[in-house]
Design a protein around this motif. Sequence first.
Motif, PDB file in Angstrom:
ATOM      1  N   TRP A  24       4.288   5.658 -12.127  1.00  0.00           N
ATOM      2  CA  TRP A  24       3.825   4.154 -11.596  1.00  0.00           C
ATOM      3  C   TRP A  24       2.919   3.445 -12.398  1.00  0.00           C
ATOM      4  CZ3 TRP A  24      -1.279   5.583 -11.138  1.00  0.00           C
ATOM      5  CH2 TRP A  24      -1.574   6.850 -10.633  1.00  0.00           C
ATOM      6  N   GLU A  67      -1.697  10.407  -4.118  1.00  0.00           N
ATOM      7  CA  GLU A  67      -0.997  10.958  -5.288  1.00  0.00           C
ATOM      8  C   GLU A  67      -1.793  11.918  -6.032  1.00  0.00           C
ATOM      9  OE1 GLU A  67       2.003   9.576  -7.379  1.00  0.00           O
ATOM     10  OE2 GLU A  67       2.192   9.913  -5.202  1.00  0.00           O
ATOM     11  N   SER A 110       1.087   6.981 -14.208  1.00  0.00           N
ATOM     12  CA  SER A 110       0.797   7.931 -13.379  1.00  0.00           C
ATOM     13  C   SER A 110      -0.117   8.992 -13.741  1.00  0.00           C
ATOM     14  CB  SER A 110       2.111   8.675 -12.817  1.00  0.00           C
ATOM     15  OG  SER A 110       2.974   8.587 -13.480  1.00  0.00           O
ATOM     16  N   THR A 162       6.060   1.043  -9.019  1.00  0.00           N
ATOM     17  CA  THR A 162       6.747   2.291  -9.123  1.00  0.00           C
ATOM     18  C   THR A 162       7.996   2.630  -9.709  1.00  0.00           C
ATOM     19  OG1 THR A 162       7.899   2.468  -6.745  1.00  0.00           O
ATOM     20  CG2 THR A 162       5.603   2.935  -6.677  1.00  0.00           C
ATOM     21  N   GLY A 175      13.202   8.472  -5.982  1.00  0.00           N
ATOM     22  CA  GLY A 175      12.519   7.604  -5.189  1.00  0.00           C
ATOM     23  C   GLY A 175      13.164   7.768  -3.700  1.00  0.00           C
TER      24      GLY A 175
END
Length: 322
Positions: A251, A307, A95, A123, A226
């Motif tokens: 992720w 994101e 990420s 993820t 999450g």
Amino acid sequence: MSSLKTMQNVLLILAAMFCTNTYSANYPERPLRLIVAFPAGGTSDTIARLLADRMSQKLGQPVTVENRTGANGIVGTQDARTANPDGYTIILVPSGHAINSTLNPAATYDPIKDFTMISLIGTVPMVVTAGSNLGAKNIAGLIETAKASEKKISYGSGGVGSSNQLATELFGAMAGISTLNHIPYRGDTPGIADLLGGHISFIFLNVPSALPLVKEGKLTALAITGAERSPLLPDVPTISETVPGYAAGSWHIIIGPAGIPEDRVAILSKTIVDIVHEPDFSDRLLGMGIDPVGSTPEELKTFMSQEIEKWKKVIEDADIKL
């Protein structure tokens, strides 16, 4: 003349279709390189090696994992960006790829435009873990304690701009908490040590890191970051059950240099999606605290755009700087 031109156009289209089909049918004809932008032994490296083994079997060519480390993934990412866009060099990045472009001046590339999107592997939700000094048993208790406290409550992270710092800052903003004090560490391990020692009050940890400490009763799991509860900690609620709309985590994705032919991208993406959805591979990911996804390139592009904007706002609102 018009009919001749029409015929020429038809022939060009047929030739292009033939070349594309031949291109796909012959690919891959030699080994592939899968770059990992982080050291061997870590989560990214483990996923890459599991994936490379399955890809080798399905594609009929070796897929070699190559660790290219440095600058929080930027060194390996730059290496992949400048590689020949022939589909023989791809990279697995976590990420931080959506964060570096906003936070780190060394990331001079566009995280979407300068790369070919291939697939989102999975993820990784985090666990809000607290020590006994906090006194909270759930996320509502943490919010109440933080708001009532006259001094700032200290939380740890793996470093400035790390995914767990940004996830915590997003939580604080959405929960209306202004009394949080960030203590950055060089990775999560020293942060965990200080949490166990009572020097900080809580830290957001990836599920694999938090699980043994929670199971042994050394730390309290307050919530999962999450969108859904984790099968590894089914009794731990999500933050969104208390703070509606909250969702965060890390992720892992597969991308390549910009310009990889679409037919080769399609082969790579389908291969990865098929692997991720294989029951035994999916179970391996779940056992590592990773929720399997397996996306199309288009889905990954949409996900990445969201994101990047999400964490850019957090970075700017919290005035986070390296």
